[in-house]
Design a protein around this motif. Structure first.
Motif, PDB file in Angstrom:
ATOM      1  N   MET A  79       0.974  -1.005  -0.025  1.00 21.26           N
ATOM      2  CA  MET A  79      -0.058   0.075   0.145  1.00 21.26           C
ATOM      3  C   MET A  79       0.906   1.236  -0.122  1.00 21.26           C
ATOM      4  O   MET A  79       1.725   1.459   0.919  1.00 21.26           O
ATOM      5  CB  MET A  79      -0.837   0.052   1.175  1.00 21.26           C
ATOM      6  CG  MET A  79      -1.735   1.179   1.276  1.00 21.26           C
ATOM      7  SD  MET A  79      -2.787   1.158   2.935  1.00 21.26           S
ATOM      8  CE  MET A  79      -1.748   1.118   4.258  1.00 21.26           C
ATOM      9  N   THR A  80       0.638   1.942  -0.829  1.00 18.69           N
ATOM     10  CA  THR A  80       1.406   3.327  -0.983  1.00 18.69           C
ATOM     11  C   THR A  80       0.913   4.511   0.030  1.00 18.69           C
ATOM     12  O   THR A  80      -0.409   4.626   0.238  1.00 18.69           O
ATOM     13  CB  THR A  80       1.554   4.055  -2.444  1.00 18.69           C
ATOM     14  OG1 THR A  80       0.355   4.190  -2.762  1.00 18.69           O
ATOM     15  CG2 THR A  80       2.055   2.871  -3.404  1.00 18.69           C
ATOM     16  N   GLN A  81       1.402   5.076   0.615  1.00 14.99           N
ATOM     17  CA  GLN A  81       1.150   6.347   1.301  1.00 14.99           C
ATOM     18  C   GLN A  81       0.266   7.300   0.565  1.00 14.99           C
ATOM     19  O   GLN A  81       0.976   7.838  -0.122  1.00 14.99           O
ATOM     20  CB  GLN A  81       2.260   6.802   2.286  1.00 14.99           C
ATOM     21  CG  GLN A  81       1.617   7.929   3.160  1.00 14.99           C
ATOM     22  CD  GLN A  81       1.689   7.118   4.553  1.00 14.99           C
ATOM     23  OE1 GLN A  81       1.660   6.191   4.687  1.00 14.99           O
ATOM     24  NE2 GLN A  81       1.290   8.028   5.509  1.00 14.99           N
ATOM     25  N   ALA A  82      -0.864   7.618   0.717  1.00 17.58           N
ATOM     26  CA  ALA A  82      -1.636   8.655   0.089  1.00 17.58           C
ATOM     27  C   ALA A  82      -1.082  10.121   0.775  1.00 17.58           C
ATOM     28  O   ALA A  82      -1.075  10.216   1.979  1.00 17.58           O
ATOM     29  CB  ALA A  82      -3.109   8.516   0.189  1.00 17.58           C
ATOM     30  N   GLN A  83      -1.043  11.083  -0.201  1.00 16.49           N
ATOM     31  CA  GLN A  83      -0.479  12.231   0.383  1.00 16.49           C
ATOM     32  C   GLN A  83      -1.516  13.227   0.586  1.00 16.49           C
ATOM     33  O   GLN A  83      -2.655  13.576   0.041  1.00 16.49           O
ATOM     34  CB  GLN A  83       0.309  12.894  -0.665  1.00 16.49           C
ATOM     35  CG  GLN A  83       1.645  12.276  -0.941  1.00 16.49           C
ATOM     36  CD  GLN A  83       2.514  11.966  -0.025  1.00 16.49           C
ATOM     37  OE1 GLN A  83       2.830  13.021   0.931  1.00 16.49           O
ATOM     38  NE2 GLN A  83       2.935  10.711   0.152  1.00 16.49           N
ATOM     39  N   ALA A  84      -1.553  13.663   1.962  1.00 10.97           N
ATOM     40  CA  ALA A  84      -2.476  14.651   2.437  1.00 10.97           C
ATOM     41  C   ALA A  84      -2.348  15.972   1.723  1.00 10.97           C
ATOM     42  O   ALA A  84      -1.176  16.520   1.374  1.00 10.97           O
ATOM     43  CB  ALA A  84      -2.551  14.920   3.964  1.00 10.97           C
ATOM     44  N   THR A  85      -3.402  17.018   1.793  1.00 10.46           N
ATOM     45  CA  THR A  85      -3.141  18.342   1.056  1.00 10.46           C
ATOM     46  C   THR A  85      -3.606  19.456   2.048  1.00 10.46           C
ATOM     47  O   THR A  85      -4.598  18.754   2.997  1.00 10.46           O
ATOM     48  CB  THR A  85      -3.897  18.342  -0.262  1.00 10.46           C
ATOM     49  OG1 THR A  85      -4.974  18.173  -0.223  1.00 10.46           O
ATOM     50  CG2 THR A  85      -3.261  17.462  -1.290  1.00 10.46           C
ATOM     51  N   ASP A  86      -3.433  20.486   2.008  1.00 18.35           N
ATOM     52  CA  ASP A  86      -3.886  21.657   2.717  1.00 18.35           C
ATOM     53  C   ASP A  86      -4.857  22.434   1.964  1.00 18.35           C
ATOM     54  O   ASP A  86      -5.325  23.396   2.379  1.00 18.35           O
ATOM     55  CB  ASP A  86      -2.745  22.497   3.503  1.00 18.35           C
ATOM     56  CG  ASP A  86      -1.847  21.711   4.300  1.00 18.35           C
ATOM     57  OD1 ASP A  86      -2.193  20.901   4.873  1.00 18.35           O
ATOM     58  OD2 ASP A  86      -0.558  22.102   4.247  1.00 18.35           O
ATOM     59  N   THR A  87      -5.110  21.924   0.862  1.00 20.34           N
ATOM     60  CA  THR A  87      -6.135  22.798  -0.120  1.00 20.34           C
ATOM     61  C   THR A  87      -7.475  22.207   0.105  1.00 20.34           C
ATOM     62  O   THR A  87      -7.716  21.004   0.166  1.00 20.34           O
ATOM     63  CB  THR A  87      -5.564  23.096  -1.240  1.00 20.34           C
ATOM     64  OG1 THR A  87      -5.329  21.582  -1.863  1.00 20.34           O
ATOM     65  CG2 THR A  87      -4.407  23.773  -1.439  1.00 20.34           C
ATOM     66  N   ALA A 104     -11.888  13.389  -6.753  1.00 20.88           N
ATOM     67  CA  ALA A 104     -10.896  12.949  -7.317  1.00 20.88           C
ATOM     68  C   ALA A 104      -9.542  13.708  -6.521  1.00 20.88           C
ATOM     69  O   ALA A 104      -8.432  13.002  -6.436  1.00 20.88           O
ATOM     70  CB  ALA A 104     -10.396  12.995  -8.686  1.00 20.88           C
ATOM     71  N   ASP A 105      -9.821  15.045  -6.180  1.00 20.09           N
ATOM     72  CA  ASP A 105      -8.585  15.695  -5.378  1.00 20.09           C
ATOM     73  C   ASP A 105      -8.673  15.274  -3.967  1.00 20.09           C
ATOM     74  O   ASP A 105      -7.749  15.522  -3.430  1.00 20.09           O
ATOM     75  CB  ASP A 105      -8.958  17.252  -5.624  1.00 20.09           C
ATOM     76  CG  ASP A 105      -9.301  17.628  -6.766  1.00 20.09           C
ATOM     77  OD1 ASP A 105      -8.448  17.277  -7.882  1.00 20.09           O
ATOM     78  OD2 ASP A 105     -10.074  18.753  -7.169  1.00 20.09           O
ATOM     79  N   VAL A 106      -9.425  14.560  -3.447  1.00 16.42           N
ATOM     80  CA  VAL A 106      -9.450  13.947  -1.908  1.00 16.42           C
ATOM     81  C   VAL A 106      -8.256  12.866  -1.925  1.00 16.42           C
ATOM     82  O   VAL A 106      -8.780  11.934  -2.843  1.00 16.42           O
ATOM     83  CB  VAL A 106     -10.956  13.645  -1.568  1.00 16.42           C
ATOM     84  CG1 VAL A 106     -10.562  13.079   0.023  1.00 16.42           C
ATOM     85  CG2 VAL A 106     -11.860  14.806  -1.488  1.00 16.42           C
ATOM     86  N   PRO A 107      -7.371  12.840  -1.143  1.00 12.61           N
ATOM     87  CA  PRO A 107      -6.584  11.731  -0.843  1.00 12.61           C
ATOM     88  C   PRO A 107      -7.096  10.366  -0.489  1.00 12.61           C
ATOM     89  O   PRO A 107      -8.069  10.629   0.267  1.00 12.61           O
ATOM     90  CB  PRO A 107      -5.396  12.207  -0.053  1.00 12.61           C
ATOM     91  CG  PRO A 107      -5.488  13.495  -0.354  1.00 12.61           C
ATOM     92  CD  PRO A 107      -6.987  13.941  -0.420  1.00 12.61           C
ATOM     93  N   GLY A 108      -6.540   9.206  -0.930  1.00 14.47           N
ATOM     94  CA  GLY A 108      -7.309   8.159  -0.342  1.00 14.47           C
ATOM     95  C   GLY A 108      -7.438   7.010  -1.644  1.00 14.47           C
ATOM     96  O   GLY A 108      -7.137   7.110  -2.805  1.00 14.47           O
ATOM     97  N   TRP A 109      -7.926   5.877  -1.230  1.00 16.59           N
ATOM     98  CA  TRP A 109      -7.740   4.572  -1.914  1.00 16.59           C
ATOM     99  C   TRP A 109      -9.302   4.100  -2.307  1.00 16.59           C
ATOM    100  O   TRP A 109      -9.885   3.423  -1.354  1.00 16.59           O
ATOM    101  CB  TRP A 109      -7.077   3.463  -1.159  1.00 16.59           C
ATOM    102  CG  TRP A 109      -5.607   3.778  -0.724  1.00 16.59           C
ATOM    103  CD1 TRP A 109      -4.635   3.653  -1.576  1.00 16.59           C
ATOM    104  CD2 TRP A 109      -5.284   4.179   0.418  1.00 16.59           C
ATOM    105  NE1 TRP A 109      -3.335   4.341  -0.818  1.00 16.59           N
ATOM    106  CE2 TRP A 109      -3.778   4.503   0.301  1.00 16.59           C
ATOM    107  CE3 TRP A 109      -5.841   4.860   1.759  1.00 16.59           C
ATOM    108  CZ2 TRP A 109      -2.978   5.097   1.372  1.00 16.59           C
ATOM    109  CZ3 TRP A 109      -5.135   5.231   2.668  1.00 16.59           C
ATOM    110  CH2 TRP A 109      -3.714   5.249   2.480  1.00 16.59           C
ATOM    111  N   PHE A 110      -9.885   4.819  -3.215  1.00 13.79           N
ATOM    112  CA  PHE A 110     -11.318   4.423  -3.533  1.00 13.79           C
ATOM    113  C   PHE A 110     -11.278   4.559  -5.043  1.00 13.79           C
ATOM    114  O   PHE A 110     -11.893   5.517  -5.514  1.00 13.79           O
ATOM    115  CB  PHE A 110     -12.017   5.507  -2.840  1.00 13.79           C
ATOM    116  CG  PHE A 110     -13.537   5.226  -2.776  1.00 13.79           C
ATOM    117  CD1 PHE A 110     -13.870   3.941  -2.842  1.00 13.79           C
ATOM    118  CD2 PHE A 110     -14.524   6.201  -3.045  1.00 13.79           C
ATOM    119  CE1 PHE A 110     -15.472   3.652  -2.642  1.00 13.79           C
ATOM    120  CE2 PHE A 110     -15.787   5.893  -2.887  1.00 13.79           C
ATOM    121  CZ  PHE A 110     -16.358   4.870  -2.741  1.00 13.79           C
ATOM    122  N   PRO A 111     -11.025   3.231  -5.880  1.00 12.68           N
ATOM    123  CA  PRO A 111     -11.024   3.168  -7.115  1.00 12.68           C
ATOM    124  C   PRO A 111     -12.240   3.430  -7.845  1.00 12.68           C
ATOM    125  O   PRO A 111     -13.241   3.215  -7.237  1.00 12.68           O
ATOM    126  CB  PRO A 111     -10.309   1.956  -7.316  1.00 12.68           C
ATOM    127  CG  PRO A 111     -10.472   1.260  -6.210  1.00 12.68           C
ATOM    128  CD  PRO A 111     -10.642   2.064  -5.091  1.00 12.68           C
TER     129      PRO A 111
END
Length: 306
Positions: A1-9, A15-22
């Protein structure tokens, strides 16, 4: 599992929300929730483990009048044991409740009911037989998943759907053991499998399976197969370039600026070319006076130089 990157925006689209939801699971979530609405099934929604809110945002979009949506996550809180603490520190160090709420409120006017703490608190906070759809995506440790499945059994309506994330990943064997143990020994009945998630019910899966097969067989962007295991029919699905289902943009969405078209090329006409200068009077006079033999020799010399 790769680490999803959080954002401050603020996200503009799901699709802009980080996470694993194909896209495949977004499609299946949408289909199950829409089918429940068409069938007149009412009940609350529950998600255990929200990360940055990607699947919670989609679930909240399907909330009907009079229903409640509850989410549960540790966020920055203390894990109930050392193993869970190590798991959270490794995979979810960037998760904060503030980030989840910022993302969720970009798409919705109000937050769901948020339980900050381990998923073992859920059966104390959510009433039995109250939910029509539960998504379990919290701890991957066997003991915790076993407890989450037990809580889901008590909270879920008889015809409700429970979704278990990471039931087959190589890094989450505890989920796999707990999931298939529930199928073999705890009355859980599979509906379908995606690459990441097991969709199941404690009710009768066959009516949903028939409707799901009818929908999937009409699509060319999903691979489909049927298998039997321990007396259970399993619908296996996999994406073939599937795109996410349509989803409303957030309140922060900005329409992309269309690229300006390049200026058209204008073909150069003969009239637009500069005129060749007229020969001077001296050149015309020399041409007239030179004998033809010399003129031809000069022409041949010019051809050789060119």
């Amino acid at each position: 599992m790769t680490q999803a990157q959080a954002t401050d925006t603020h996200p503009g689209e799901l699709a802009d929300v980080p996470g694993w939801f194909p896209p495949l699971d977004q499609t299946l979530f949408t289909w199950f929730l829409d089918q429940q609405k068409k069938a007149g099934i009412k009940g609350d929604l529950l998600e255990l483990g929200v990360y940055m809110g990607k699947s919670a945002i989609l679930l909240g979009h399907h909330l009907q009048d009079g229903e409640q949506f509850t989410v549960c996550d540790l966020f920055e809180g203390d894990a109930p044991d050392e193993a869970n603490k190590a798991e959270s520190s490794k995979s979810y160090a960037s998760l904060t409740q503030q980030a989840f709420e910022r993302n969720y409120l970009s798409f919705h006017d109000t937050l769901p009911t948020v339980i900050t703490g381990p998923s073992s608190l859920v059966d104390e906070k959510v009433a039995p037989d109250s939910c029509r759809f539960i998504h379990i995506d919290a701890s991957h440790l066997y003991e915790h998943v076993y407890g989450d499945i037990g809580a889901a059994h008590d909270i879920l309506l008889p015809e409700g759907v429970v979704v278990l994330d990471d039931f087959r990943s190589e890094h989450t064997p505890g989920v796999a053991v707990a999931a298939w143990e529930a199928v073999l020994n705890r009355g859980l009945r599979p509906i379908c499998l995606s690459t990441q998630k097991l969709y199941a019910t404690w009710g009768d899966p066959e009516p949903l399976q028939e409707e799901l097969l009818e929908m999937l067989r009409q699509r060319s962007d999903v691979g489909l197969s049927l298998q039997e295991a321990a007396g259970h029919r399993l619908i296996r699905t996999r994406s073939r370039g599937m795109k996410p289902p349509p989803f409303p943009p957030s309140r922060h969405y900005v329409e992309p600026v269309a690229a300006s078209a390049p200026a058209p090329r204008v073909a150069e006409s003969a009239a637009a070319r500069p005129a060749r200068p007229a020969p001077s009077r001296a050149r015309r006079l020399a041409k007239d006076l030179l004998p033809p033999v010399i003129t031809r020799a000069v022409r041949r010399a010019r051809v050789k130089r060119s």
